[in-house]
Design a protein around this motif. Structure first.
Motif, mmCIF file in Angstrom:
data_model
loop_
_atom_site.group_PDB
_atom_site.id
_atom_site.type_symbol
_atom_site.label_atom_id
_atom_site.label_comp_id
_atom_site.label_asym_id
_atom_site.label_seq_id
_atom_site.Cartn_x
_atom_site.Cartn_y
_atom_site.Cartn_z
ATOM 1 N N TYR A 129 0.828 -1.208 0.000
ATOM 2 C CA TYR A 129 0.000 0.000 0.000
ATOM 3 C C TYR A 129 0.863 1.259 0.000
ATOM 4 O O TYR A 129 0.483 2.278 -0.575
ATOM 5 C CB TYR A 129 -0.888 -0.039 1.240
ATOM 6 C CG TYR A 129 -2.117 0.821 1.178
ATOM 7 C CD1 TYR A 129 -3.196 0.471 0.367
ATOM 8 C CD2 TYR A 129 -2.228 1.968 1.949
ATOM 9 C CE1 TYR A 129 -4.338 1.249 0.317
ATOM 10 C CE2 TYR A 129 -3.369 2.748 1.915
ATOM 11 C CZ TYR A 129 -4.417 2.386 1.104
ATOM 12 O OH TYR A 129 -5.553 3.165 1.050
ATOM 13 N N TYR A 136 -1.340 5.068 -6.525
ATOM 14 C CA TYR A 136 -2.795 5.101 -6.490
ATOM 15 C C TYR A 136 -3.340 5.504 -5.122
ATOM 16 O O TYR A 136 -4.552 5.474 -4.900
ATOM 17 C CB TYR A 136 -3.352 3.716 -6.844
ATOM 18 C CG TYR A 136 -2.903 3.204 -8.192
ATOM 19 C CD1 TYR A 136 -3.437 3.714 -9.372
ATOM 20 C CD2 TYR A 136 -1.939 2.201 -8.285
ATOM 21 C CE1 TYR A 136 -3.033 3.235 -10.608
ATOM 22 C CE2 TYR A 136 -1.520 1.715 -9.518
ATOM 23 C CZ TYR A 136 -2.072 2.238 -10.670
ATOM 24 O OH TYR A 136 -1.665 1.770 -11.892
ATOM 25 N N TYR A 137 -2.477 5.873 -4.221
ATOM 26 C CA TYR A 137 -2.860 6.082 -2.819
ATOM 27 C C TYR A 137 -4.046 7.037 -2.668
ATOM 28 O O TYR A 137 -4.995 6.750 -1.943
ATOM 29 C CB TYR A 137 -1.657 6.597 -2.031
ATOM 30 C CG TYR A 137 -1.914 6.770 -0.556
ATOM 31 C CD1 TYR A 137 -1.812 5.690 0.310
ATOM 32 C CD2 TYR A 137 -2.266 8.004 -0.025
ATOM 33 C CE1 TYR A 137 -2.043 5.826 1.667
ATOM 34 C CE2 TYR A 137 -2.507 8.157 1.329
ATOM 35 C CZ TYR A 137 -2.397 7.072 2.170
ATOM 36 O OH TYR A 137 -2.645 7.223 3.514
ATOM 37 N N TYR A 139 -6.419 7.699 -4.619
ATOM 38 C CA TYR A 139 -7.677 7.163 -5.140
ATOM 39 C C TYR A 139 -8.396 6.287 -4.118
ATOM 40 O O TYR A 139 -9.588 5.998 -4.264
ATOM 41 C CB TYR A 139 -7.425 6.325 -6.396
ATOM 42 C CG TYR A 139 -6.937 7.106 -7.595
ATOM 43 C CD1 TYR A 139 -7.493 8.332 -7.934
ATOM 44 C CD2 TYR A 139 -5.926 6.596 -8.405
ATOM 45 C CE1 TYR A 139 -7.045 9.040 -9.034
ATOM 46 C CE2 TYR A 139 -5.478 7.293 -9.514
ATOM 47 C CZ TYR A 139 -6.041 8.517 -9.826
ATOM 48 O OH TYR A 139 -5.597 9.209 -10.929
ATOM 49 N N THR A 140 -7.683 5.818 -3.103
ATOM 50 C CA THR A 140 -8.259 4.861 -2.161
ATOM 51 C C THR A 140 -8.959 5.529 -0.994
ATOM 52 O O THR A 140 -9.670 4.865 -0.234
ATOM 53 C CB THR A 140 -7.177 3.926 -1.594
ATOM 54 O OG1 THR A 140 -6.321 4.665 -0.699
ATOM 55 C CG2 THR A 140 -6.338 3.312 -2.690
ATOM 56 N N ARG A 281 -15.445 -0.444 -1.597
ATOM 57 C CA ARG A 281 -15.438 0.976 -1.953
ATOM 58 C C ARG A 281 -15.015 1.069 -3.421
ATOM 59 O O ARG A 281 -14.108 0.336 -3.853
ATOM 60 C CB ARG A 281 -14.480 1.736 -1.042
ATOM 61 C CG ARG A 281 -14.686 3.226 -1.047
ATOM 62 C CD ARG A 281 -14.099 3.885 0.182
ATOM 63 N NE ARG A 281 -12.675 3.723 0.298
ATOM 64 C CZ ARG A 281 -12.062 3.311 1.390
ATOM 65 N NH1 ARG A 281 -12.761 3.006 2.465
ATOM 66 N NH2 ARG A 281 -10.757 3.198 1.428
ATOM 67 N N THR A 283 -14.002 3.519 -6.874
ATOM 68 C CA THR A 283 -13.527 4.800 -7.388
ATOM 69 C C THR A 283 -13.489 4.741 -8.906
ATOM 70 O O THR A 283 -12.918 3.802 -9.478
ATOM 71 C CB THR A 283 -12.117 5.127 -6.875
ATOM 72 O OG1 THR A 283 -12.134 5.200 -5.448
ATOM 73 C CG2 THR A 283 -11.624 6.459 -7.432
ATOM 74 N N MET A 290 -11.359 1.488 -9.913
ATOM 75 C CA MET A 290 -10.770 0.649 -8.881
ATOM 76 C C MET A 290 -11.845 0.283 -7.863
ATOM 77 O O MET A 290 -12.694 1.102 -7.507
ATOM 78 C CB MET A 290 -9.634 1.391 -8.164
ATOM 79 C CG MET A 290 -9.044 0.645 -6.975
ATOM 80 S SD MET A 290 -7.790 1.635 -6.145
ATOM 81 C CE MET A 290 -8.786 2.992 -5.539
ATOM 82 N N ILE A 292 -12.107 -1.655 -3.998
ATOM 83 C CA ILE A 292 -11.379 -2.190 -2.849
ATOM 84 C C ILE A 292 -12.351 -2.987 -1.994
ATOM 85 O O ILE A 292 -13.415 -2.479 -1.610
ATOM 86 C CB ILE A 292 -10.762 -1.074 -1.985
ATOM 87 C CG1 ILE A 292 -9.971 -0.079 -2.832
ATOM 88 C CG2 ILE A 292 -9.860 -1.679 -0.902
ATOM 89 C CD1 ILE A 292 -9.436 1.090 -2.035
ATOM 90 N N TYR A 307 -6.837 -5.902 2.548
ATOM 91 C CA TYR A 307 -7.307 -5.084 1.436
ATOM 92 C C TYR A 307 -7.101 -5.830 0.116
ATOM 93 O O TYR A 307 -5.979 -6.218 -0.218
ATOM 94 C CB TYR A 307 -6.535 -3.760 1.383
ATOM 95 C CG TYR A 307 -6.589 -2.957 2.659
ATOM 96 C CD1 TYR A 307 -7.570 -1.991 2.856
ATOM 97 C CD2 TYR A 307 -5.649 -3.162 3.669
ATOM 98 C CE1 TYR A 307 -7.619 -1.249 4.032
ATOM 99 C CE2 TYR A 307 -5.695 -2.428 4.848
ATOM 100 C CZ TYR A 307 -6.679 -1.472 5.030
ATOM 101 O OH TYR A 307 -6.713 -0.754 6.194
ATOM 102 N N LEU A 309 -7.394 -5.062 -3.751
ATOM 103 C CA LEU A 309 -7.495 -3.893 -4.619
ATOM 104 C C LEU A 309 -7.532 -4.344 -6.076
ATOM 105 O O LEU A 309 -6.558 -4.905 -6.596
ATOM 106 C CB LEU A 309 -6.324 -2.954 -4.375
ATOM 107 C CG LEU A 309 -6.240 -2.420 -2.936
ATOM 108 C CD1 LEU A 309 -4.993 -2.931 -2.244
ATOM 109 C CD2 LEU A 309 -6.257 -0.910 -2.911
#
Length: 371
Positions: A129, A136-137, A139-140, A281, A283, A290, A292, A307, A309
């Motif tokens: 992560y 992509y941090y 976006y999460t 979740r 996005t 994406m 998650i 997680y 992803l």
């Protein structure tokens, strides 16, 4: 995102051999049914037992294993009609994947015994992560960076009685809080143990008022020892699971701050959380989407999270799996650790500065003043 879940009934375990584990796995299955369509593979001898648990509904399709001519070929055909297949396969010990099929155990609880004498930080600093997934941090996130930043600014003014100054962002990540502070006139030093996070902070959140550095918050050293405020946001100091590690962090801040400076520690209010949560979740942005799947267990003062992803970035599909442990510190534990360096002056239960309640507050935010 088009995700399908496949489950081998046998992976749920043996009810007679381990009733508690079986019931936990059934609970996991029930939660999955609420999120994704499921194909269940089951032997005819277990069918009545399965129905007795009252978990069959329109979101689950049952395949009798003895009636399948070629199970692997069926799975291959199913995978052609979905972006991703999450397959809880009997005999799988760890999460792995091949093409668009992810194989996983159903009992995802991590092995906490590995941390008998080491900090959760030793695990967290190698998390995908914060490295492979760092691009992509942002976006999460499901949090409100602007609101959190305004909380920090309000706290600075309230407890220091001035509008700007020098602040230290501990575990700054990709610099989302550093940037809010910097654009409001603060001089910011952002430190993080991950070189990828710092690299992306410089790309995503650059500002003339920010100096980003790769450092461990337990023993960092910067030239300036005159900071007005330090903060560590979003349940990050909770990777410091050993008292001695948190104390090293406290002392490092103490050394770099003025007398009367403040240190803000923010975390989820873990005692309020359900013992097991499973949710997703999503996005979607231009040429990027994406999903998650997040699984969390709480036991005593520990939260263990996993997680999954699923990413489609400009037509390129990627999958990441990550897990972590964090520790919740009680008020008394914090007071003992900060003794001689800081005093606890306030506790908030959210970023609106409402009073903290251990049973109902979403967050546990402590304001510490340097002695």
């Amino acid at each position: 995102m088009n995700i399908k879940v496949l489950i081998d009934f046998e992976i749920l375990g043996n009810y007679k051999a381990n009733k508690k584990q079986f019931e936990n796995n059934i609970e996991m299955l029930k939660k999955l049914i609420m999120i994704y369509p499921i194909d269940l593979f089951i032997s005819s001898k277990n069918l009545d037992f399965f129905y007795s648990w009252k978990i069959h509904n329109k979101n689950i399709k049952v395949f009798i294993e003895e009636e399948l001519n070629d199970k692997e070929n069926l799975i291959s055909e199913i995978s052609k009609n979905h972006e991703w297949i999450l397959y809880f396969k009997n005999g799988t010990k760890a999460v792995k994947y091949n093409n668009n099929i992810i194989y996983s155990p159903i009992n995802l609880k991590g092995n906490i015994s590995q941390f008998k004498d080491i900090s959760f930080t030793e695990h967290a600093k190698h998390k995908k992560y914060y490295h492979d997934f760092s691009n992509y941090y942002m976006y999460t996130l499901a949090n409100d960076t602007e609101k959190e930043g305004q909380f920090l600014i309000k706290s600075f003014k309230k407890y220091l009685n001035k509008s700007t100054g020098k602040v230290l962002d501990c575990c700054c990540g990709v610099g989302r809080h550093s940037y809010i502070m910097a654009k409001n006139g603060f001089k910011v030093t952002g430190i993080d143990i991950s070189s990828d996070q710092i690299e992306n902070a410089k790309k995503i959140h650059p500002h003339r008022n920010i100096d980003y550095k790769i450092m461990d918050i337990r023993n960092f050293q910067v030239k300036d020892n005159n900071f007005d405020m330090s903060y560590c946001m979003w349940t990050t100091y909770n990777y410091l699971s050993l008292d001695r590690d948190l104390k090293k962090f406290i002392i490092s801040n103490y050394i770099h701050q003025k007398k009367g400076a403040i240190l803000i520690l923010d975390s989820k209010n873990i005692p309020k959380l359900e013992p097991h949560r499973l949710y997703n979740r999503y996005t979607k942005k231009e040429n990027f989407n994406m999903e998650i799947l997040i699984n969390k267990y709480v036991f005593n003062n520990i939260q263990n999270s996993q997680y999954f992803l699923f990413i489609n970035d400009n037509g390129i599909k990627k999958f990441f799996f990550d897990d972590e442990f964090v520790r919740f510190y009680t008020i008394e534990e914090l007071k003992n650790i900060i003794s001689g360096y800081y005093e606890l002056i306030d506790i908030y239960g959210d970023f609106d500065m409402n009073e903290y309640n251990v049973k109902s507050s979403n967050r546990f935010i402590t304001i510490l003043r340097r002695i």
